[in-house]
Design a protein around this motif. Structure first.
Motif, mmCIF file in Angstrom:
data_model
loop_
_atom_site.group_PDB
_atom_site.id
_atom_site.type_symbol
_atom_site.label_atom_id
_atom_site.label_comp_id
_atom_site.label_asym_id
_atom_site.label_seq_id
_atom_site.Cartn_x
_atom_site.Cartn_y
_atom_site.Cartn_z
ATOM 1 N N ARG A 23 -15.205 14.955 -35.129
ATOM 2 C CA ARG A 23 -16.174 13.195 -34.608
ATOM 3 C C ARG A 23 -15.582 13.223 -32.701
ATOM 4 O O ARG A 23 -16.071 12.173 -32.754
ATOM 5 C CB ARG A 23 -15.962 12.421 -35.301
ATOM 6 N N ASP A 24 -14.249 13.690 -32.569
ATOM 7 C CA ASP A 24 -14.021 13.348 -31.705
ATOM 8 C C ASP A 24 -14.217 14.532 -30.775
ATOM 9 O O ASP A 24 -13.659 15.754 -31.261
ATOM 10 C CB ASP A 24 -12.703 12.776 -32.021
ATOM 11 N N GLU A 25 -15.231 14.514 -29.422
ATOM 12 C CA GLU A 25 -15.199 15.846 -28.459
ATOM 13 C C GLU A 25 -13.992 16.008 -28.076
ATOM 14 O O GLU A 25 -13.993 17.181 -28.079
ATOM 15 C CB GLU A 25 -16.253 14.653 -27.669
ATOM 16 N N VAL A 26 -12.928 15.522 -27.568
ATOM 17 C CA VAL A 26 -11.580 15.857 -26.980
ATOM 18 C C VAL A 26 -11.021 17.030 -28.641
ATOM 19 O O VAL A 26 -10.473 17.844 -28.217
ATOM 20 C CB VAL A 26 -10.910 14.633 -26.768
ATOM 21 N N GLU A 27 -10.948 15.724 -29.242
ATOM 22 C CA GLU A 27 -10.533 16.791 -30.190
ATOM 23 C C GLU A 27 -11.520 17.926 -30.297
ATOM 24 O O GLU A 27 -10.676 19.127 -31.256
ATOM 25 C CB GLU A 27 -10.304 16.306 -31.579
ATOM 26 N N ARG A 82 -27.906 11.093 -33.846
ATOM 27 C CA ARG A 82 -27.033 11.403 -34.938
ATOM 28 C C ARG A 82 -26.618 12.426 -34.899
ATOM 29 O O ARG A 82 -26.569 13.280 -34.282
ATOM 30 C CB ARG A 82 -27.741 11.505 -35.963
ATOM 31 N N GLY A 83 -25.371 12.325 -35.566
ATOM 32 C CA GLY A 83 -25.025 14.170 -36.025
ATOM 33 C C GLY A 83 -24.523 14.321 -34.676
ATOM 34 O O GLY A 83 -24.402 15.506 -34.596
ATOM 35 N N GLY A 84 -23.574 13.675 -34.196
ATOM 36 C CA GLY A 84 -23.201 13.808 -33.240
ATOM 37 C C GLY A 84 -21.040 14.143 -33.657
ATOM 38 O O GLY A 84 -20.251 13.743 -33.621
ATOM 39 N N HIS A 85 -20.942 15.458 -34.102
ATOM 40 C CA HIS A 85 -20.391 16.005 -34.322
ATOM 41 C C HIS A 85 -19.874 17.590 -35.384
ATOM 42 O O HIS A 85 -21.507 18.170 -34.127
ATOM 43 C CB HIS A 85 -19.741 15.480 -35.875
ATOM 44 N N ALA A 86 -18.684 18.417 -35.226
ATOM 45 C CA ALA A 86 -19.012 19.250 -35.461
ATOM 46 C C ALA A 86 -17.860 19.504 -36.737
ATOM 47 O O ALA A 86 -17.829 18.616 -37.501
ATOM 48 C CB ALA A 86 -18.123 20.012 -34.684
ATOM 49 N N PHE A 87 -18.470 20.855 -37.520
ATOM 50 C CA PHE A 87 -17.571 20.954 -39.086
ATOM 51 C C PHE A 87 -17.042 22.252 -39.084
ATOM 52 O O PHE A 87 -16.650 23.227 -38.459
ATOM 53 C CB PHE A 87 -18.993 21.266 -40.398
#
Ligand code: TYD
Length: 145
Positions: free
Chosen positions: A125-129, A50-55
């Motif tokens: 939510r996107d690693e490239v972003e 879960r929670g594969g993202h950044a803020f």
């Protein structure tokens, strides 16, 4: 920008009592920001992540109240893994850090204190972003061309 070295474990007060132990946290004290929202994750099936993202703005403080899990933080260069299994430890994660949760034990319960109200626009939510964001580039920035 913050790095994984700005993430850290904060030990919460623990009132040891033969009737059962008690821990607590307050905004601006144990939690190093003003809390705006609390959410929790439970009933996680084995093997889920879960929670594969950044803020972009949100600061977080995460406590594994029950069971165990790993929280992996990543700043675009370095990764750090926290194995959490005590209900009196909290993990502070400042904004701009990618994080994911994995290795949830059966019946694990994790509670997250956040500095902002829920805002889907605050998520990356996107690693490239995310890597572009860390490197000061945006999707509309032509400087890469
Ligand atoms: P999300 O943060 O995307 O979880 P994960 O990254 O672990 O998959 O949240 C899952 C869903 O819950 C999503 O539809 C948004 C919603 N949600 C809220 O409405 N409010 C909240 O405070 C949170 C954390 C999530």
């Amino acid at each position: 920008m913050y790095t994984v070295h700005d993430t850290h474990i904060i030990e919460l007060p623990k009132k040891i009592d033969p009737r059962g132990n008690l821990s607590f946290l307050e905004s601006e004290h144990q939690v190093p920001f003003q809390m705006e929202r609390v959410y929790w994750i439970y009933d996680v099936p084995g093997g889920q992540i879960r929670g594969g993202h950044a803020f972009k703005e949100q600061l977080e403080f995460i406590v594994v109240l029950s069971g165990s899990l790993d929280i992996i933080v990543f700043d675009g260069e370095e990764e750090k893994r926290y194995a959490l299994n005590r209900s009196y430890y909290g993990l502070y994660i400042p904004n701009g850090i990618w994080r994911r949760m994995e290795n949830f034990s059966t019946n694990s319960l994790v509670i997250c204190m956040a500095s902002t109200a829920y805002n889907p626009n605050d998520y990356i939510r996107d690693e490239v972003e995310f890597l572009d964001y860390r490197n000061g580039r945006t999707n509309n920035n032509n400087s890469r061309l």
